[in-house]
Design an enzyme around this catalytic site. Sequence first.
Site, PDB file in Angstrom:
ATOM      1  N   SER A   1       7.280  -3.746  11.875  1.00  0.00           N
ATOM      2  CA  SER A   1       7.359  -3.931  10.436  1.00  0.00           C
ATOM      3  C   SER A   1       6.756  -2.728   9.731  1.00  0.00           C
ATOM      4  O   SER A   1       5.739  -2.195  10.157  1.00  0.00           O
ATOM      5  CB  SER A   1       6.595  -5.192  10.039  1.00  0.00           C
ATOM      6  OG  SER A   1       6.106  -5.065   8.714  1.00  0.00           O
ATOM      7  N   LYS A   2       7.395  -2.309   8.651  1.00  0.00           N
ATOM      8  CA  LYS A   2       6.855  -1.132   7.970  1.00  0.00           C
ATOM      9  C   LYS A   2       5.570  -1.441   7.208  1.00  0.00           C
ATOM     10  O   LYS A   2       4.850  -0.556   6.799  1.00  0.00           O
ATOM     11  CB  LYS A   2       7.895  -0.552   7.023  1.00  0.00           C
ATOM     12  CG  LYS A   2       8.024  -1.331   5.749  1.00  0.00           C
ATOM     13  CD  LYS A   2       8.874  -0.580   4.742  1.00  0.00           C
ATOM     14  CE  LYS A   2       9.126  -1.415   3.520  1.00  0.00           C
ATOM     15  NZ  LYS A   2       7.973  -1.511   2.622  1.00  0.00           N
ATOM     16  N   ARG A   3       5.304  -2.729   7.047  1.00  0.00           N
ATOM     17  CA  ARG A   3       4.129  -3.105   6.258  1.00  0.00           C
ATOM     18  C   ARG A   3       2.821  -3.028   7.048  1.00  0.00           C
ATOM     19  O   ARG A   3       1.751  -3.138   6.477  1.00  0.00           O
ATOM     20  CB  ARG A   3       4.288  -4.537   5.737  1.00  0.00           C
ATOM     21  CG  ARG A   3       5.515  -4.733   4.899  1.00  0.00           C
ATOM     22  CD  ARG A   3       5.167  -5.180   3.491  1.00  0.00           C
ATOM     23  NE  ARG A   3       6.323  -5.042   2.626  1.00  0.00           N
ATOM     24  CZ  ARG A   3       6.447  -4.102   1.686  1.00  0.00           C
ATOM     25  NH1 ARG A   3       5.477  -3.233   1.485  1.00  0.00           N
ATOM     26  NH2 ARG A   3       7.526  -4.054   0.941  1.00  0.00           N
TER      27      ARG A   3
ATOM     28  N   TYR B   1      14.356   3.173   1.691  1.00  0.00           N
ATOM     29  CA  TYR B   1      13.905   3.827   2.919  1.00  0.00           C
ATOM     30  C   TYR B   1      14.752   3.338   4.088  1.00  0.00           C
ATOM     31  O   TYR B   1      15.348   2.269   4.040  1.00  0.00           O
ATOM     32  CB  TYR B   1      12.426   3.528   3.190  1.00  0.00           C
ATOM     33  CG  TYR B   1      12.155   2.064   3.315  1.00  0.00           C
ATOM     34  CD1 TYR B   1      12.289   1.429   4.556  1.00  0.00           C
ATOM     35  CD2 TYR B   1      11.803   1.300   2.221  1.00  0.00           C
ATOM     36  CE1 TYR B   1      12.088   0.070   4.673  1.00  0.00           C
ATOM     37  CE2 TYR B   1      11.600  -0.055   2.328  1.00  0.00           C
ATOM     38  CZ  TYR B   1      11.740  -0.656   3.561  1.00  0.00           C
ATOM     39  OH  TYR B   1      11.550  -1.998   3.680  1.00  0.00           O
TER      40      TYR B   1
END
Length: 527
Positions: free
Chosen positions: A252-254, A13
């Site tokens: 953050s993608k988390r 990604y």
Amino acid sequence: MVRTRFAPSPTGYLHIGGVRTALFNWLFSRKHGGQFLLRIDDTDQERNVEAALAPILHGFRWLGLDWDEGPEVGGPHAPYYQSQRLPRYQDAARKLLAAGLAYRDFATPDELRLERETAEAEKRPFIYSRRWMAETDAQAKSFEGQGRQGVVRLKMPREGKLLIPDLVRGDVEFDWAREQDHVIQRADGTCLYHLASVVDDFDFEISHVIRAEEHLSNTPRQIFIAQSLGYPLPEYAHLPYVAEPGSKNKLSKRKIAAYLKNPDFKKVYDHGQGIATALGLTTSAETFNPVIVDFYEQVGYLPDAILNYLVLLGWSLDDKAEFFSRDEMIANFSLERVGKSPASFDPKKLWSFEDKYMQDLPTKQKVPKLIPYLQQAGFLPKPVPCEVGPRLAQIVEAAGNRIKTFGDILSFTSFLTADDQIKYDEAAFDKAIRAPGAVELLTNYRTQLATVEPYEVPRLETFSQEFIAAEGKKIGELVHPLRVALTGQGVGLGLFDTLAILGRESSMRRIELAIYKAATVGRGSVT
RNA sequence: GGCCUGUUCGUCUAGCGGUUGAGGAUGCCGGUUUUUCAAGCCGGAGACAGGGGUUCGAGUCCCCUACGGGCUACCA
């Protein structure tokens, strides 16, 4: 020659913060008539690099960030995958060893840990004692005789200072004595990131290293490697990080779940989710998420709008300019005007750029972009019948700025369905069509509609005004039930546009159908 | 803990010692327009993290504190 690079890891990604870094690299190279390259940092993953890289390269292409050398395009310095360049790194490690600027080290992990913990307990900074350093073959043999395994460490200076001239942050000073003897090659012969990165930047003739600020502290060890190898130093520019919406924490993608508590973030996410659902896409938080570029492509944002938003995230020309075409970005970009402080990612502001860019896009450019969405959602057949183009153009014109992303066309599909296939919004139907007097009004209206000439927007409007005046009602009493009858929905395009696009036959049939349903179907079960 | 780094309206930013009673954008609020929604137009509230210095004068220079971020890995 200015040469910059972006070095993605094949993770599957493309992160919005990464795109910003890549964009700045790209702009800087283009501005100076230089080149921009892509290098793949895959020293760690052996598995499935190609598959994990594809979405990233796709994202670059979609955004129009082209690269002069790198995967899929090749170039004179190939390969551009770190996993394929190991011999170069090993060669560099040998040279460092030979020059006495690196050494073989035979400490075990436990011994190292003990030293570290001791230093910590004594509250002094940890510096390796070099107790298991082997500077001669004899020493190495002796350690090996004990069953120890050797790695290669940098032999860092233990005194003096280093001044790094950074194009964004100015001069930054470090004490050499605080730097660790970092490992550059493992016992199995594979090499680590810092060595690889420095060797590649030299091999690829990178003139300017423009990267995230998390690498600022890594720069001294990289400079040590470069100088020890006799490489000329590149210029450095460290960009501030991209922060979360509404805070200064790093993006953050988390943490999407947390971001969704931010109303602006949620609005953008929900909008995208609505379109994905209409398209029948299965979405996962991994890729369908406003922190990931894929999201915007799927929902149908304009790459130029995203780039314009991102270029302003940490860079500005002055106190006024906000809209930049690609050429204007290139012409005006400079590292001197990049800010030092972190910038929060604000999806709502991105949205406003998208809105503006979409408003400026001519209808004939919108229509072809809309078609794949309608096909995917099942409203158009695969080879598109030729009469669809003009009809879509008509809808787009009437929709005006209501189409903010290409996926928004899915809000106006009632124009493309058969008259008896309309899906009604229950609440709107009950409220408007079942309002007192509405059915009678619609009945009369339908009757007179049969003879309106010409059947075009201006005449439809005056006719409706005259009709409502004759009935002694207010325009709203007609408009709302009529819109629901024609489109099934309570909100939509201008009503006279709607009538015109549908045409007389369809309009009349739909009014009849609504009247019939109101009479024959109970509340809450029209659909 | 040590070292490096950052801190102007909610958010993106302008400001590079005096022209700033701190400007623009976005968001928000109010009004206007109106057949819904969206857009448009007009107006409003909204910031120099805190504390010390330097200076005739500080958002702008220095120091300290607080709070972010990074490095301190045989991760990248």
